[in-house]
Motif scaffolding. Structure first.
Motif, PDB file in Angstrom:
ATOM      1  N   GLU A   1     -13.356  -6.372  12.154  1.00  0.00           N
ATOM      2  CA  GLU A   1     -13.520  -5.883  10.784  1.00  0.00           C
ATOM      3  C   GLU A   1     -13.122  -4.408  10.692  1.00  0.00           C
ATOM      4  OE1 GLU A   1     -16.988  -5.814   7.289  1.00  0.00           O
ATOM      5  OE2 GLU A   1     -17.450  -6.554   9.314  1.00  0.00           O
ATOM      6  N   ALA A  38      -9.270  -3.936  11.095  1.00  0.00           N
ATOM      7  CA  ALA A  38      -8.472  -4.355   9.946  1.00  0.00           C
ATOM      8  C   ALA A  38      -8.267  -3.229   8.948  1.00  0.00           C
ATOM      9  CB  ALA A  38      -9.133  -5.549   9.253  1.00  0.00           C
ATOM     10  N   ASN A  39      -9.030  -2.155   9.058  1.00  0.00           N
ATOM     11  CA  ASN A  39      -8.910  -1.023   8.148  1.00  0.00           C
ATOM     12  C   ASN A  39      -7.841  -0.050   8.635  1.00  0.00           C
ATOM     13  OD1 ASN A  39     -10.945  -1.873   6.340  1.00  0.00           O
ATOM     14  ND2 ASN A  39     -12.517  -1.156   7.773  1.00  0.00           N
ATOM     15  N   ALA A  60      -1.881  -2.878  -1.806  1.00  0.00           N
ATOM     16  CA  ALA A  60      -2.653  -4.094  -1.554  1.00  0.00           C
ATOM     17  C   ALA A  60      -3.783  -4.249  -2.567  1.00  0.00           C
ATOM     18  CB  ALA A  60      -3.208  -4.069  -0.130  1.00  0.00           C
ATOM     19  N   LYS A  88      -3.989  -7.266  -5.168  1.00  0.00           N
ATOM     20  CA  LYS A  88      -5.120  -8.137  -4.840  1.00  0.00           C
ATOM     21  C   LYS A  88      -4.846  -8.980  -3.585  1.00  0.00           C
ATOM     22  CE  LYS A  88      -6.446  -8.508  -9.726  1.00  0.00           C
ATOM     23  NZ  LYS A  88      -7.305  -7.322  -9.618  1.00  0.00           N
ATOM     24  N   ARG A  89      -4.459  -8.284  -2.514  1.00  0.00           N
ATOM     25  CA  ARG A  89      -4.205  -8.931  -1.219  1.00  0.00           C
ATOM     26  C   ARG A  89      -4.776  -8.075  -0.107  1.00  0.00           C
ATOM     27  NH1 ARG A  89      -0.352  -5.989   1.346  1.00  0.00           N
ATOM     28  NH2 ARG A  89       1.092  -4.773   0.033  1.00  0.00           N
ATOM     29  N   GLN A  90      -4.829  -8.628   1.085  1.00  0.00           N
ATOM     30  CA  GLN A  90      -5.278  -7.871   2.240  1.00  0.00           C
ATOM     31  C   GLN A  90      -4.189  -6.918   2.688  1.00  0.00           C
ATOM     32  OE1 GLN A  90      -8.388  -7.881   3.706  1.00  0.00           O
ATOM     33  NE2 GLN A  90      -8.909  -9.124   1.901  1.00  0.00           N
ATOM     34  N   ASP A 109      -1.859  -4.570   5.178  1.00  0.00           N
ATOM     35  CA  ASP A 109      -1.315  -4.703   6.524  1.00  0.00           C
ATOM     36  C   ASP A 109      -1.047  -3.291   7.043  1.00  0.00           C
ATOM     37  OD1 ASP A 109      -0.158  -5.488   8.874  1.00  0.00           O
ATOM     38  OD2 ASP A 109       1.775  -6.034   7.983  1.00  0.00           O
TER      39      ASP A 109
END
Length: 265
Positions: A203, A206-207, A253, A257-259, A261
Motif C-alpha cells: 500500500e 503504490a504511492n 490519475a 479516476k484511475r490508479q 502509475d
C-alpha cells in the motif's frame, strides 16, 4: 554482505531484510550488526525500493545482543578488541542508519524483541506484531541502559511517565499491551504476520515514492523544529516535488479516476 546472518530480498518495490540466526533467537553478533547496517543502507540507496520490511527468522525477532561476544566495558555490547574505547562511531550502526533512512520501514515482529531487538523494532516507522510477540525492556534487569535508542524513542512515543515506567521496571509487554501502550500499530495472528506486513508495504509502495520519502524527512526534521521553521522547510521541500513526473501523474490519475502509475521520477 559477507554471511547469511542477514537475508536481503527485493520484489514489487519492497525490500525484506531478515535476521537469520534462529538457532540463537537472532541475537545480534558483530557480523549481524555489520550486515544489518549494510542491508539497510543498500535498501535506502536502491531506487527500486519504496518500502522496507524488517523481520526475523524462527520464533524470535531478536533477543538482544549476543552475550557470547559481549564483555563488561564494551560500549557497543560487542567485543571488538581489548582496548577501552572512549568514543562511539555512530555512522554505520543500525539504530542511526534506521533513524536516517528516507525509505519507510515496517518491523514485522515475529516473536520476542528484547533489549537491542526492542530498540531496533522501535527504530522502524511502523510495527506489526504477531500475537505471540513481545517487547521486553529488560535493560535494567541486566545492569545496563537502553543502549540503542530506547531512551530517545520511548519518551517521544509514549510520554515521559509511561517511558519511565517501562524502562525503570524492565517490564515485558505482550503484543496487545504494546498496541495499548502506543508502541505497535496492530496485532495479527502469527500465521498472518508476514502477509499483513507485506500488504501494508505494498500500500505504501503504490504511492509516489519521492513524496513518501519527503514526508518522512519532514516528520523527522519536525521533531526538533519550531512550527514556523517547519512550515518553511515543508514549503521548500514541496517546490521540487511540483516538478516531478509523479506529481503530474498523480493529478492526471485523480482527474481520470484511475490508479496512478508512479515511477519515482
Amino acid at each position: 554482505m559477507s554471511t547469511n546472518e542477514v537475508l536481503y530480498a527485493v520484489s514489487d518495490h519492497i525490500a525484506t531484510i531478515t535476521l537469520n540466526a534462529p538457532e540463537r533467537m537472532n541475537t545480534i553478533s558483530r557480523v549481524m550488526l555489520n550486515d544489518l547496517s549494510a542491508a539497510l543502507l543498500r535498501a535506502n540507496e536502491d531506487t527500486d525500493v519504496r518500502c522496507v520490511i524488517l523481520t526475523g527468522a524462527g520464533r524470535a525477532f531478536c533477543a538482544g545482543l549476543d552475550l557470547r561476544e559481549a564483555k563488561p566495558g564494551s560500549t557497543s555490547g560487542i567485543a571488538n578488541d581489548n582496548s577501552t574505547r572512549t568514543t562511539l562511531d555512530l555512522r554505520n550502526t543500525p539504530p542511526t542508519v534506521l533513524q536516517a533512512m528516507d525509505k519507510p520501514t515496517i518491523c514485522a515482529v515475529n516473536g520476542g524483541a528484547a533489549g537491542y531487538g526492542m530498540d531496533t523494532a522501535l527504530g522502524c516507522d511502523i510495527r506489526i506484531m504477531g500475537q505471540s510477540a513481545k517487547l521486553a525492556a529488560a535493560f535494567v534487569k541486566r545492569g545496563v541502559v537502553p543502549e540503542s535508542g530506547g531512551t530517545w524513542f520511548l519518551p517521544r512515543m509514549i510520554g515521559w511517565a509511561k517511558a519511565a515506567e517501562l524502562i525503570f521496571t524492565g517490564r515485558t509487554l505482550s503484543a496487545q499491551e504494546s498496541v495499548d501502550w502506543g508502541l505497535a500499530n496492530l496485532v495479527v495472528p502469527d500465521a498472518e504476520l508476514q502477509a499483513t506486513a507485506r500488504a501494508m508495504a505494498a500500500e505504501i509502495a503504490a504511492n509516489a515514492p519521492l513524496a513518501v520519502q519527503a514526508s518522512k524527512r519532514m516528520m523527522r526534521m519536525g521533531l526538533n523544529e519550531t512550527f514556523p521553521d517547519h512550515v518553511h522547510h515543508v514549503y521548500l521541500q514541496l517546490l521540487p516535488l511540483f516538478k516531478t513526473q509523479d506529481m503530474a501523474e498523480g493529478m492526471r490519475a485523480f482527474l481520470e479516476k484511475r490508479q496512478p502509475d508512479f515511477k519515482g521520477q
